[in-house]
Design an enzyme around this catalytic site. Sequence first.
Site, mmCIF file in Angstrom:
data_model
loop_
_atom_site.group_PDB
_atom_site.id
_atom_site.type_symbol
_atom_site.label_atom_id
_atom_site.label_comp_id
_atom_site.label_asym_id
_atom_site.label_seq_id
_atom_site.Cartn_x
_atom_site.Cartn_y
_atom_site.Cartn_z
ATOM 1 N N ASP A 76 16.987 -12.655 -35.372
ATOM 2 C CA ASP A 76 16.102 -11.549 -35.728
ATOM 3 C C ASP A 76 15.220 -11.905 -36.924
ATOM 4 O OD1 ASP A 76 14.887 -9.109 -35.930
ATOM 5 O OD2 ASP A 76 16.663 -8.020 -36.608
ATOM 6 N N ASP A 114 7.847 -10.557 -34.235
ATOM 7 C CA ASP A 114 9.240 -10.129 -34.328
ATOM 8 C C ASP A 114 10.062 -10.580 -33.127
ATOM 9 O OD1 ASP A 114 11.571 -8.780 -35.108
ATOM 10 O OD2 ASP A 114 10.933 -6.919 -34.144
#
Length: 382
Positions: free
Chosen positions: A73, A254
């Site tokens: 992440d 992201d």
Amino acid sequence: MAKRFNLTGSGSLLARDQARLRNLRARANAKLTGVPFDVDAAVGSVSADNQAVDYVVNVGVGTPATTYSLLVDTGSSNTWVGAGKAYVRTSSSKQTSDRVAVTYGSGDFSGTEFTDTVTLGSGLTVTGQGIGAASRSDGFDGVDGILGIGPTDLTLDTLSPDTRSTIPTITDTLFSQGVIPAHEVSVSFEPTDSPEIVNGELTFGGTDSSKFEGSITFAPLTRTSPASEFFGIDQSITYGTSTSILSTTAGIVDTGTTLTLIATDALQKYQRATGAVADRNTGLLRLTTAQFEKLQSLFFTINGVKFELTPNAQIWPRALNTAIGGNANSVYLIVGDLGTPSGEGLDFINGMTFLERFYAVFDSANSRVGFATTQFTTATTN
């Protein structure tokens, strides 16, 4: 690094990604305004079912090491374990005086902060790395936690009582301990029509030239908030040769977002240009086969360079339609609604579906993000 489906629960991919965005925006605004982060306001109404596609990496923690499967992440920066396999204390484990808690759009965890030895692979071992040991977690079925490799400041307000302290990320620690030569991490994802496959790679401290073609185009991190709190950049998006979808604006890159999201008004332009209709079952836009045959490329202009998201790259892998509640014979688009209008400082998210077509370099030392084409940029996998 393995790509994985975790399809428990009934929420859609779009709802999960939108919930994540609300959380990212709320956390950034809390930091910018100095107002304590409101967990309940950020989570919203989406259940923590973690219906998603994600990439996981095996990480060793402790001495001797216990191996954990962690989500990769770049939109968060805490590394923690215990969602599935419990944290195992060893001779290298040191408990701190802090509790730790983080909420994500479709999940959360809380527990105790430790420091420990962490191993990412051959030659990539650090000592004293901050690790959260979860005593409770929601929304992370099938994995053990998260490897957070976003900007370090995202760890602010995650510790208690040391709320103003940050936790160095694994990238920070690898660099500060001299394990890697550069303060950066590169990401290689690949499109696939298989529900689970090892087809990704993280490269800490440099790039892997076998994973991209040509040169890397770097864009400085945006100064526009709240995108500036993340790996944010400025870009514009055009459909075909001349249809403007999104004027130059700020957004983020992201790995933790599955879809490629754009502001609501931009999505309306895209929908009109493509003729797509909203699909109730999946939450995605749907095309007929005839419409797909006429679909044109999307061009993302980043620091003056155009990156082409081909028609095939704009659709969900048709072999996996039923895995997201869709019809096997339909064509679904991976460009979705951000849920907010443009002009709010975070107008797009280049998520996993974008990164499967372009190599990405998250260069913390030089405050920039780089992109390059790959052999999969024009692939017809989907």
